[in-house]
Design an enzyme around this catalytic site. Structure first.
Site, PDB file in Angstrom:
ATOM      1  N   LYS A   3       0.654  -1.109   0.044  1.00  0.00           N
ATOM      2  CA  LYS A   3      -0.070  -0.043  -0.251  1.00  0.00           C
ATOM      3  C   LYS A   3       0.820   1.220   0.129  1.00  0.00           C
ATOM      4  CE  LYS A   3      -4.052  -1.929   2.076  1.00  0.00           C
ATOM      5  NZ  LYS A   3      -5.220  -1.788   3.319  1.00  0.00           N
ATOM      6  N   TYR A  43     -12.292  -2.468  -3.630  1.00  0.00           N
ATOM      7  CA  TYR A  43     -12.956  -2.389  -2.484  1.00  0.00           C
ATOM      8  C   TYR A  43     -14.517  -2.408  -2.514  1.00  0.00           C
ATOM      9  CZ  TYR A  43      -8.446  -1.849   0.022  1.00  0.00           C
ATOM     10  OH  TYR A  43      -7.017  -1.901   0.355  1.00  0.00           O
ATOM     11  N   ASN A 106      -2.294   0.071   7.064  1.00  0.00           N
ATOM     12  CA  ASN A 106      -1.961  -1.131   7.560  1.00  0.00           C
ATOM     13  C   ASN A 106      -1.018  -1.881   6.346  1.00  0.00           C
ATOM     14  OD1 ASN A 106      -3.996  -1.525   5.623  1.00  0.00           O
ATOM     15  ND2 ASN A 106      -5.233  -3.100   7.029  1.00  0.00           N
ATOM     16  N   HIS A 109      -2.250  -5.061   1.403  1.00  0.00           N
ATOM     17  CA  HIS A 109      -3.360  -5.749   1.180  1.00  0.00           C
ATOM     18  C   HIS A 109      -3.249  -7.029   0.364  1.00  0.00           C
ATOM     19  CE1 HIS A 109      -7.406  -6.544  -0.455  1.00  0.00           C
ATOM     20  NE2 HIS A 109      -6.619  -7.248  -1.538  1.00  0.00           N
ATOM     21  N   GLU A 120      -9.450  -9.783  -7.893  1.00  0.00           N
ATOM     22  CA  GLU A 120      -8.427  -8.703  -7.873  1.00  0.00           C
ATOM     23  C   GLU A 120      -7.475  -8.625  -8.753  1.00  0.00           C
ATOM     24  OE1 GLU A 120      -7.715  -9.011  -3.542  1.00  0.00           O
ATOM     25  OE2 GLU A 120      -9.785  -8.575  -3.024  1.00  0.00           O
TER      26      GLU A 120
HETATM   27  P1  IDP Z   1      -8.170  -6.950   5.454  1.00  0.00           P
HETATM   28  O1  IDP Z   1      -7.219  -5.625   4.623  1.00  0.00           O
HETATM   29  O2  IDP Z   1      -7.260  -7.547   6.398  1.00  0.00           O
HETATM   30  O3  IDP Z   1      -8.724  -7.878   4.339  1.00  0.00           O
HETATM   31  P2  IDP Z   1     -10.786  -5.803   5.302  1.00  0.00           P
HETATM   32  O4  IDP Z   1     -11.886  -5.843   6.395  1.00  0.00           O
HETATM   33  O5  IDP Z   1     -10.992  -6.340   4.151  1.00  0.00           O
HETATM   34  O6  IDP Z   1      -9.488  -5.946   6.033  1.00  0.00           O
HETATM   35  O7  IDP Z   1     -10.531  -4.175   5.152  1.00  0.00           O
HETATM   36  C1  IDP Z   1      -9.984  -3.665   4.030  1.00  0.00           C
HETATM   37  C2  IDP Z   1      -9.214  -2.458   4.434  1.00  0.00           C
HETATM   38  O8  IDP Z   1     -10.020  -1.404   4.873  1.00  0.00           O
HETATM   39  C3  IDP Z   1      -8.096  -2.528   5.455  1.00  0.00           C
HETATM   40  O9  IDP Z   1      -7.096  -3.301   5.229  1.00  0.00           O
HETATM   41  C4  IDP Z   1      -8.003  -1.416   6.013  1.00  0.00           C
HETATM   42  O10 IDP Z   1      -7.081  -0.420   5.318  1.00  0.00           O
HETATM   43  C5  IDP Z   1      -9.340  -0.718   5.920  1.00  0.00           C
HETATM   44  N1  IDP Z   1     -10.219  -0.597   7.260  1.00  0.00           N
HETATM   45  C6  IDP Z   1     -10.795  -1.968   7.618  1.00  0.00           C
HETATM   46  N2  IDP Z   1     -11.475  -1.595   8.740  1.00  0.00           N
HETATM   47  C7  IDP Z   1     -11.308  -0.198   9.074  1.00  0.00           C
HETATM   48  C8  IDP Z   1     -11.690   0.629  10.175  1.00  0.00           C
HETATM   49  O11 IDP Z   1     -12.492   0.170  10.857  1.00  0.00           O
HETATM   50  N3  IDP Z   1     -11.238   1.670   9.976  1.00  0.00           N
HETATM   51  C9  IDP Z   1     -10.387   2.392   8.844  1.00  0.00           C
HETATM   52  N4  IDP Z   1      -9.927   1.689   8.014  1.00  0.00           N
HETATM   53  C10 IDP Z   1     -10.327   0.247   7.980  1.00  0.00           C
HETATM   54 MG    MG Z   2     -10.116  -7.475   2.865  1.00  0.00          MG
END
Ligand code: IDP
Ligand code: MG
Length: 143
Positions: A3, A43, A106, A109, A120
């Site tokens: 990312k 997304y 984070n 991805h 994807e």
């Molecule tokens: P993942 O990346 O671990 O699969 P997902 O639930 O698919 O997690 O969420 C996609 C992305 O959305 C996450 O990697 C993160 O960057 C963002 N995200 C998820 N939950 C939150 C939140 O509560 N606040 C802000 N960003 C979030």
């Molecule tokens: Mg995800």
């Protein structure tokens, strides 16, 4: 996908290295700026979430590095290397656990199933951009 925060923080090499050393085979890789349109498609499952706008703005804010990796149970293996969504909860030794501090930054991805991986990959790569080859260490990686 590495990312924008990780690209800006100089973590591309470290992350690619971890995947490589684990034994995953990189079969496609490119740096690109994600357009708003691509971000919204990628997304799509999060469209109704309160963080959707900030997520799209995050992923389009600077270049990313997209990759396709192969290996036995690659989806699960990569998710394990990546760690929990919230880097504050991700275990040390995982990519998010070692390099992140905020759920909205984070680092990486990873596709969560074979179906989402296929979806994807088709968003980011043309079929001819995916390379077929053997790694010379395959006989030593797998029994
Ligand atoms: P993942 O990346 O671990 O699969 P997902 O639930 O698919 O997690 O969420 C996609 C992305 O959305 C996450 O990697 C993160 O960057 C963002 N995200 C998820 N939950 C939150 C939140 O509560 N606040 C802000 N960003 C979030
Ligand atoms: Mg995800």
């Amino acid at each position: 996908m590495i990312k924008p925060d990780a690209v800006q923080r100089g973590l591309i090499g470290e992350i690619v290295s971890r995947l490589e050393k684990k034994g995953l085979k990189i079969v496609a890789m490119k740096m690109l700026n994600v357009s708003r349109e691509l971000a919204e498609k990628h997304y799509a499952e999060h469209r109704e979430k309160p963080f959707f706008e900030s997520l799209v703005s995050y992923i389009t804010s600077a270049p990313v590095v997209a990759m396709v990796v192969e290996g036995k149970n690659a989806v699960k293996v990569v998710r394990t290397l990546v760690g929990a969504t919230n880097p504050q909860e991700a275990l040390p030794g995982t990519i998010r656990g070692d390099f992140g501090m905020d759920i909205g930054r984070n680092v990486i991805h990873a596709s969560d199933s074979l179906e989402s991986a296929e979806r994807e990959i088709s968003l980011f790569f043309k079929p001819e951009e995916i390379v077929e080859y053997n790694r010379i260490d395959e006989d030593w990686l797998y029994e």
